[in-house]
Motif scaffolding. Structure first.
Motif, mmCIF file in Angstrom:
data_model
loop_
_atom_site.group_PDB
_atom_site.id
_atom_site.type_symbol
_atom_site.label_atom_id
_atom_site.label_comp_id
_atom_site.label_asym_id
_atom_site.label_seq_id
_atom_site.Cartn_x
_atom_site.Cartn_y
_atom_site.Cartn_z
ATOM 1 N N LYS A 3 0.836 -1.191 0.000
ATOM 2 C CA LYS A 3 0.000 0.000 0.000
ATOM 3 C C LYS A 3 0.875 1.248 0.000
ATOM 4 O O LYS A 3 1.781 1.389 0.814
ATOM 5 N N THR A 4 0.609 2.140 -0.926
ATOM 6 C CA THR A 4 1.331 3.411 -0.992
ATOM 7 C C THR A 4 0.324 4.545 -1.154
ATOM 8 O O THR A 4 -0.861 4.308 -1.402
ATOM 9 N N TYR A 5 0.815 5.769 -1.026
ATOM 10 C CA TYR A 5 -0.043 6.943 -1.154
ATOM 11 C C TYR A 5 0.486 7.838 -2.272
ATOM 12 O O TYR A 5 1.692 8.096 -2.346
ATOM 13 N N LYS A 6 -0.410 8.299 -3.118
ATOM 14 C CA LYS A 6 -0.012 9.127 -4.257
ATOM 15 C C LYS A 6 0.663 10.419 -3.820
ATOM 16 O O LYS A 6 1.499 10.968 -4.540
ATOM 17 N N SER A 7 0.295 10.909 -2.652
ATOM 18 C CA SER A 7 0.865 12.175 -2.171
ATOM 19 C C SER A 7 2.265 12.006 -1.589
ATOM 20 O O SER A 7 2.962 12.984 -1.324
ATOM 21 N N ASP A 8 2.695 10.750 -1.393
ATOM 22 C CA ASP A 8 3.999 10.466 -0.786
ATOM 23 C C ASP A 8 5.093 10.507 -1.848
ATOM 24 O O ASP A 8 5.085 9.713 -2.790
#
Length: 332
Positions: A10-15
């Protein structure tokens, strides 16, 4: 109802997912790995001291971009009256990227029970190598960490002095810088040419009851900080970091506290190992043999040499597929 199988991290686009490397002084601990396959992988990189921080295995496995921190000048240190030690960016990153890929395979095998894919690893690197994140303070600090290694470990090795005392000094220098940054609780953020000083974390007083007694304690909450990202995939890398004409610019977030907190923990653990004297140090000679570090005459540190050792390039000669070919040939 069956639980859905996790197919990726799981990753975040804003990261923005920035990362870099530090030079470790001890081999990796191979004892905690039980699986024969994973054990064979960790033994392959056991003595590779160029260690990623943080471990961006999520981005490598998923094939998403991350931000490689880039020192703005060549990393060097005067180790004697006429000799200079210099970090070779290509060989340094070559060994660092190898560790990133191997750790990605190890983590994905243990967590997702899957192997990394050739397509995603290449996708990650092809996206990452063209990106620049405006992280001036981290660039300066990681440059200082590398110079500290040259100043202590490499200098003592070249002069034939004690490496244990050099290792203690090296770890203390890094630990002190990390401690200072966290105590200051400030870092510079630069967006569109405008600088601002922002916090690494917020402190909140939390009150609760424990065994019928009222307890109050401080809790530290990491802050998300803006980072300006420049994509040079459509143009040649400029000679200066301020060049932003006709390039794609984006703003994302990152957690600077991660770098200082994780690295301080590593250094404190190393200092404990050094005090106990139960581990064998990695000799700096390995880095010299692998051309990660060059020892040159001071007079040869001219503009031509400096230009060949800049971090400000796309590192197109680093081919992660070569590591993948060797890794998947490892015996099970």
């Amino acid at each position: 109802m069956f639980k859905k199988t996790q197919v990726k991290f799981k990753t975040y686009k804003s990261d923005a997912a920035p990362f870099f490397f530090y030079i470790e002084i001890f081999p990796f601990d191979t004892s905690r790995y039980i699986s024969p396959y994973v054990s064979s992988l960790i033994k392959t990189i056991e003595k590779n001291p160029v260690v990623p921080i943080p471990m961006r295995v999520d981005r490598v496995f998923n094939g998403d971009s991350s931000i490689l921190i880039r020192p703005r000048e060549p990393i060097s240190f005067q180790i004697s009256e006429d000799k200079l030690a210099v970090i070779n960016p290509y060989h340094f990153l070559l060994n660092g990227i190898k560790n990133v890929i191997y750790f990605s395979e190890i983590r994905s095998s243990e967590t997702l029970y899957k192997s990394i894919s050739r397509k995603n690893v290449i996708s990650w690197w092809e996206k990452t190598r063209f990106l620049y994140g405006n992280l001036n303070r981290l660039e300066e600090d990681f440059s200082s960490f590398l110079r500290a290694y040259l100043h202590t470990m490499v200098r003592n090795y070249v002069e034939g002095d004690d490496l244990i005392s050099a290792a203690i000094q090296y770890c203390q220098i890094i630990e002190n810088i990390c401690k200072k940054r966290m105590e200051q609780n400030r870092i510079l953020a630069e967006i569109d040419g405008k600088e601002s000083s922002v916090k690494l974390y917020k402190v909140k007083n939390q009150t609760y009851y424990k065994k019928l007694k009222k307890v109050s304690e401080k809790q530290y909450h990491p802050e998300l900080v803006d980072i300006e990202i420049i994509n040079y995939s459509s143009s040649n890398w400029p000679k200066v970091t301020t060049a932003k004409n006709e390039v794609e610019i984006d703003v994302k977030k990152y957690i600077p506290l991660l770098f200082y907190d994780d690295l301080q923990e590593c250094m404190l653990l190393n200092l404990q190992y050094l005090e106990e004297n139960e581990k064998i140090l990695l000799n700096p000679s390995t880095l010299i043999e692998k051309k990660i570090i060059s020892i040159i005459e001071s007079k040869k540190f001219n503009d031509d040499f400096k230009n060949k050792n800049l971090w400000w390039k796309d590192f197109s000669k680093i081919k992660p597929e070569l590591f993948l070919d060797k890794m998947f040939q490892s015996p099970l």
